[in-house]
Design a protein around this motif. Structure first.
Motif, PDB file in Angstrom:
ATOM      1  N   ASN A 304       0.793  -1.222   0.000  1.00 52.33           N
ATOM      2  CA  ASN A 304       0.000   0.000   0.000  1.00 52.33           C
ATOM      3  C   ASN A 304       0.827   1.274   0.000  1.00 52.33           C
ATOM      4  OD1 ASN A 304       1.051  -0.137   2.539  1.00 52.33           O
ATOM      5  ND2 ASN A 304      -0.881  -0.482   3.591  1.00 52.33           N
ATOM      6  N   MET A 305       2.113   1.168  -0.290  1.00 54.76           N
ATOM      7  CA  MET A 305       2.973   2.339  -0.185  1.00 54.76           C
ATOM      8  C   MET A 305       3.299   2.903  -1.565  1.00 54.76           C
ATOM      9  SD  MET A 305       3.055   2.615   3.007  1.00 54.76           S
ATOM     10  CE  MET A 305       4.336   3.793   3.366  1.00 54.76           C
ATOM     11  N   GLY A 306       2.276   3.187  -2.340  1.00 58.71           N
ATOM     12  CA  GLY A 306       2.483   3.718  -3.682  1.00 58.71           C
ATOM     13  C   GLY A 306       2.500   5.228  -3.718  1.00 58.71           C
ATOM     14  N   TRP A 307       3.260   5.849  -2.812  1.00 58.53           N
ATOM     15  CA  TRP A 307       3.278   7.300  -2.745  1.00 58.53           C
ATOM     16  C   TRP A 307       3.956   7.912  -3.966  1.00 58.53           C
ATOM     17  CZ3 TRP A 307       0.007   8.421   0.852  1.00 58.53           C
ATOM     18  CH2 TRP A 307      -0.092   7.638   1.996  1.00 58.53           C
ATOM     19  N   SER A 308       4.934   7.226  -4.515  1.00 57.15           N
ATOM     20  CA  SER A 308       5.645   7.735  -5.691  1.00 57.15           C
ATOM     21  C   SER A 308       6.386   6.577  -6.331  1.00 57.15           C
ATOM     22  CB  SER A 308       6.640   8.832  -5.290  1.00 57.15           C
ATOM     23  OG  SER A 308       7.707   8.279  -4.527  1.00 57.15           O
ATOM     24  N   ALA A 309       6.998   6.849  -7.488  1.00 57.25           N
ATOM     25  CA  ALA A 309       7.800   5.816  -8.145  1.00 57.25           C
ATOM     26  C   ALA A 309       9.010   5.443  -7.297  1.00 57.25           C
ATOM     27  CB  ALA A 309       8.246   6.296  -9.526  1.00 57.25           C
ATOM     28  N   THR A 310       9.464   6.341  -6.420  1.00 55.43           N
ATOM     29  CA  THR A 310      10.555   6.013  -5.514  1.00 55.43           C
ATOM     30  C   THR A 310      10.138   4.927  -4.526  1.00 55.43           C
ATOM     31  OG1 THR A 310      11.005   8.398  -5.602  1.00 55.43           O
ATOM     32  CG2 THR A 310      12.386   7.067  -4.140  1.00 55.43           C
ATOM     33  N   TRP A 311       8.876   4.945  -4.132  1.00 50.80           N
ATOM     34  CA  TRP A 311       8.357   3.936  -3.217  1.00 50.80           C
ATOM     35  C   TRP A 311       8.036   2.633  -3.940  1.00 50.80           C
ATOM     36  CZ3 TRP A 311       7.856   3.909   2.062  1.00 50.80           C
ATOM     37  CH2 TRP A 311       8.050   5.111   2.724  1.00 50.80           C
ATOM     38  N   ASP A 312       7.394   2.727  -5.097  1.00 51.25           N
ATOM     39  CA  ASP A 312       6.879   1.526  -5.761  1.00 51.25           C
ATOM     40  C   ASP A 312       6.858   1.770  -7.270  1.00 51.25           C
ATOM     41  OD1 ASP A 312       5.550  -0.702  -6.619  1.00 51.25           O
ATOM     42  OD2 ASP A 312       3.792  -0.452  -5.337  1.00 51.25           O
ATOM     43  N   MET A 313       7.733   1.046  -7.992  1.00 47.47           N
ATOM     44  CA  MET A 313       7.816   1.223  -9.444  1.00 47.47           C
ATOM     45  C   MET A 313       6.740   0.444 -10.195  1.00 47.47           C
ATOM     46  SD  MET A 313       9.488   3.171 -11.321  1.00 47.47           S
ATOM     47  CE  MET A 313       9.271   2.247 -12.827  1.00 47.47           C
ATOM     48  N   GLY A 314       6.428  -0.769  -9.744  1.00 43.06           N
ATOM     49  CA  GLY A 314       5.492  -1.610 -10.473  1.00 43.06           C
ATOM     50  C   GLY A 314       6.131  -2.198 -11.716  1.00 43.06           C
ATOM     51  N   GLY A 315       5.392  -3.055 -12.410  1.00 45.72           N
ATOM     52  CA  GLY A 315       5.898  -3.678 -13.622  1.00 45.72           C
ATOM     53  C   GLY A 315       6.809  -4.852 -13.324  1.00 45.72           C
ATOM     54  N   PRO A 316       7.257  -5.575 -14.345  1.00 49.04           N
ATOM     55  CA  PRO A 316       8.113  -6.756 -14.141  1.00 49.04           C
ATOM     56  C   PRO A 316       9.442  -6.379 -13.510  1.00 49.04           C
ATOM     57  CG  PRO A 316       8.057  -6.127 -16.463  1.00 49.04           C
ATOM     58  CD  PRO A 316       7.013  -5.314 -15.773  1.00 49.04           C
ATOM     59  N   GLY A 317       9.790  -7.036 -12.421  1.00 45.06           N
ATOM     60  CA  GLY A 317      11.034  -6.730 -11.732  1.00 45.06           C
ATOM     61  C   GLY A 317      11.059  -5.356 -11.116  1.00 45.06           C
ATOM     62  N   GLY A 318       9.892  -4.758 -10.907  1.00 44.79           N
ATOM     63  CA  GLY A 318       9.816  -3.415 -10.362  1.00 44.79           C
ATOM     64  C   GLY A 318      10.512  -3.312  -9.016  1.00 44.79           C
ATOM     65  N   THR A 319      11.320  -2.287  -8.848  1.00 41.29           N
ATOM     66  CA  THR A 319      12.098  -2.120  -7.632  1.00 41.29           C
ATOM     67  C   THR A 319      11.413  -1.114  -6.716  1.00 41.29           C
ATOM     68  OG1 THR A 319      14.136  -2.596  -8.821  1.00 41.29           O
ATOM     69  CG2 THR A 319      14.349  -1.508  -6.698  1.00 41.29           C
ATOM     70  N   ASP A 320      10.987  -1.563  -5.558  1.00 42.21           N
ATOM     71  CA  ASP A 320      10.347  -0.697  -4.578  1.00 42.21           C
ATOM     72  C   ASP A 320      11.426  -0.182  -3.631  1.00 42.21           C
ATOM     73  OD1 ASP A 320       8.117  -1.649  -5.847  1.00 42.21           O
ATOM     74  OD2 ASP A 320       7.580  -3.053  -4.266  1.00 42.21           O
ATOM     75  N   GLY A 351       6.277  10.114   6.477  1.00 39.94           N
ATOM     76  CA  GLY A 351       7.020  10.540   5.303  1.00 39.94           C
ATOM     77  C   GLY A 351       6.335  11.678   4.577  1.00 39.94           C
ATOM     78  N   ILE A 352       7.109  12.385   3.781  1.00 37.62           N
ATOM     79  CA  ILE A 352       6.614  13.462   2.926  1.00 37.62           C
ATOM     80  C   ILE A 352       7.325  13.361   1.584  1.00 37.62           C
ATOM     81  CG2 ILE A 352       5.984  15.071   4.774  1.00 37.62           C
ATOM     82  CD1 ILE A 352       8.672  16.450   4.360  1.00 37.62           C
ATOM     83  N   GLY A 353       6.722  13.946   0.563  1.00 33.46           N
ATOM     84  CA  GLY A 353       7.361  13.939  -0.749  1.00 33.46           C
ATOM     85  C   GLY A 353       6.644  14.856  -1.709  1.00 33.46           C
ATOM     86  N   ALA A 354       7.336  15.254  -2.775  1.00 30.68           N
ATOM     87  CA  ALA A 354       6.755  16.130  -3.791  1.00 30.68           C
ATOM     88  C   ALA A 354       7.427  15.852  -5.124  1.00 30.68           C
ATOM     89  CB  ALA A 354       6.917  17.601  -3.408  1.00 30.68           C
ATOM     90  N   GLY A 355       6.683  16.070  -6.193  1.00 28.27           N
ATOM     91  CA  GLY A 355       7.230  15.829  -7.525  1.00 28.27           C
ATOM     92  C   GLY A 355       6.572  16.695  -8.573  1.00 28.27           C
TER      93      GLY A 355
END
Length: 447
Positions: A304-320, A351-355
Motif C-alpha cells: 500500500n505504499m504507492g506514494w511515488s515511483a521512488t516507493w513503488d515502481m510496479g511492472g516486471p522486476g519493479g524495484t520498490d 514521510g513526505i514527498g513532492a514531484g
C-alpha cells in the motif's frame, strides 16, 4: 450497467479491464513490457543485507506479457480474467556448449484474476479472485494476484453500501478445504456518498482467524490461531482552489490472539493519517503527499505504499526502493513477534514527498524527492535505544524518469532512483546497506 454495479466497482477501486463489450461478445486488451535494469545495494534480496557472495546487486532483463479479457453475456452479467503468459527474466538457451536453460516462458501462464459479476433484485454481485482496494489503497490493496472475494453492493440514491467477505486463507498451507476453523477472513462494510463537493468513503473491516487457522512466526507462539483485528477508515476526496486532494484517516483497533485461555494482545490500537495533493502548472503538473503511521499501526495488507515511483515502481522486476527500505527499517520484525513492530511498510513510519510532471517536446519528465523516518526507534520498549532496536532511522531518496511515445500505444521510459539511509542502532557496518539505487530503461506496448 446498472448504477449499483458501476458504483460497486468504483467503490472498491477495481482495476479497469477491457472496454465494455457488446452483449454476447468478448473483448481483450493487454500489454507487453521489456525492462533492462541495473540495481545496486541490497534491493534484490529485499532486506538490505548481503548474503555471502551475493552483494545485493543485479543486472537483468525482465519482461511481461499480460492480457485481460471480459466476456459480456448481457448488460448485467460479465466475466473477467487477467492472465500473464510471460513474467520474469529474459533468458533461455539450448547450446552444445552451455546446455539447456530455462524456457522463454519465464514462469509460464498464470491466471492472476478471474471473477464473475451480475445483478439480481437490484443488488450487484461479484465473486471470484478479484482486485480490491479500500480507502485510497491504504487500508486494503490487492497484490499482484487478487483476493478471493464475495461482494454485494446496493445503491440508495447517491449512497452506495458495500459488504464483502474476503478469503485471505482457505486452510493455510494445508489447503484444508473441509475444515472451516482453519479459514482466515476479512469482513468489510463500506459506505460511499457525497456531501457538497466532497466524496466520502467510510469502511469498517474485521480480520477473523479461526481456531484452527495458523499464521505468523515467533513470539507469543510459533503458529498463532484465533488472530483477530479491526479497522475503521474514512477517506475524503475532492477539489479545492484548483487542487485535487485525497485525505485518509484509519484507526487500527489492534491485533489480538486468543490461542490460549488468557489471550494476548499482540498489537495495541493506533492510527494512520495521509494526504495526497495534485495540481496543474503551465508546464505540466505537480503532486505531493504526507503520511503518519503510529508505531503500532498495521493495515490489512502491506502492498500500500504507492506514494511515488521512488516507493513503488510496479511492472516486471519493479524495484520498490523506499518500500523495501521501510519494511526493513525496524529490523524486519513481524507484528506477530513479541515486543516488535512490523514488516508492513506503512507501520511505525512517517514521510513526505513532492514531484513534478514536466512536458518538454515529446517527453514527459517526472522528478520526485521523498523523505521518510521511523516514528519509534525503541522497538522493545525498554526505554533505551540500543543494538536490539531499529535497523535504520530515516531515509532521503529521489527518482527521475522520462518517457515518450515512440509509436501508437508504445512508450519508452528511462530513469532511476537513489536513496541514502540514516543508520540506526541495530545497523551493522559491512552487513547492511546504507544506500541503494537503480537505473533502468523500458519499452511498453499496450494493445
Amino acid at each position: 450497467m446498472k448504477k449499483g454495479l458501476v458504483l460497486g466497482a468504483a467503490a472498491l477501486a477495481t482495476v479497469a479491464l477491457a472496454p465494455v463489450a457488446e452483449a454476447g461478445s468478448i473483448s481483450m486488451k493487454g500489454y507487453y513490457m521489456f525492462r533492462a535494469q541495473s540495481v545496486d545495494g541490497g534491493l534484490v534480496d529485499g532486506d538490505f543485507v548481503t548474503n555471502g557472495a551475493d552483494d545485493g546487486d543485479k543486472n537483468a532483463w525482465m519482461h511481461r506479457l499480460e492480457i485481460t479479457s471480459e466476456y459480456k453475456a448481457s448488460e448485467k452479467t460479465h466475466a473477467h480474467m487477467k492472465a500473464r503468459f510471460v513474467d520474469g527474466s529474459v533468458d533461455g538457451a539450448d547450446s552444445n556448449v552451455l546446455g539447456a536453460d530455462s524456457s522463454v516462458a519465464s514462469g509460464g501462464l498464470t491466471v492472476k484474476q478471474a471473477w464473475f459479476e451480475t445483478e439480481a433484485y437490484g443488488v450487484s454481485l461479484k465473486m471470484g479472485n478479484m482486485p480490491l482496494a479500500l480507502n485510497d489503497k491504504i487500508l486494503l490493496n490487492h497484490d499482484a494476484t487478487a483476493f478471493g472475494t464475495f461482494l454485494v453492493a446496493k445503491s440508495f440514491g447517491d449512497v452506495t453500501v458495500i459488504a464483502a467477505d474476503v478469503k485471505v486463507d482457505e486452510g493455510h498451507a494445508t489447503n484444508d478445504l473441509d475444515d472451516s476453523s482453519k479459514d482466515i477472513d476479512v469482513y468489510a462494510a463500506s459506505v460511499l456518498g457525497k456531501v457538497a463537493d466532497v466524496n466520502l468513503q467510510l469502511t469498517f473491516a474485521a480480520l477473523d482467524g479461526g481456531s484452527g487457522a495458523t499464521t505468523g512466526g515467533a513470539g507469543a507462539g510459533a503458529a498463532l490461531s484465533n488472530v483477530e483485528g479491526n479497522w475503521l477508515a474514512l477517506t475524503a476526496s475532492g477539489a479545492l482552489a484548483g487542487i485535487d486532494y485525497t485525505a485518509t484517516m484509519i484507526y487500527d483497533g489492534g491485533v489480538d490472539y486468543f490461542g490460549d485461555a488468557a489471550g494476548i494482545q499482540l498489537k495495541e490500537s493506533d492510527f494512520l493519517a495521509a494526504l495526497r495533493l495534485k495540481g496543474k502548472t503551465g508546464f505540466g503538473g505537480w503532486s505531493a503527499y504526507g503520511f503518519y503511521a503510529g508505531e503500532d499501526f498495521n493495515s490489512i495488507t502491506d502492498d500500500n505504499m504507492g506514494w511515488s515511483a521512488t516507493w513503488d515502481m510496479g511492472g516486471p522486476g519493479g524495484t520498490d526502493l523506499l518500500g523495501t527500505w521501510a519494511a526493513a527499517a525496524d529490523g524486519g520484525n513481524s507484528y506477530l513477534t513479541a515486543n516488535s513492530k512490523s514488516t508492513n511498510a506503512s507501520s511505525n513510519m512517517w514521510g513526505i514527498g513532492a514531484g513534478l510532471s514536466i512536458k518538454a517536446g515529446g517527453w514527459t519528465i517526472k522528478p520526485h524527492v521523498d523523505y521518510a523516518s521511523l516514528v519509534e526507534e525503541d522497538l522493545n520498549g525498554d526505554g533505551a535505544v540500543t543494538a536490539a532496536d531499529a535497523l535504520f532511522e530515516s531515509a532521503i531518496a529521489g527518482s527521475l524518469f522520462a518517457s515518450t511515445q515512440i509509436d501508437k500505444g508504445t512508450t519508452l521510459m528511462v530513469g532511476g532512483a537513489y536513496g541514502s539511509f540514516d543508520e540506526g542502532p541495530n545497523f551493522t557496518t559491512g552487513t547492511e546497506e546504507d544506500s541503494a539505487g537503480y537505473i533502468e530503461a523500458s519499452i511498453k506496448m499496450a494493445f
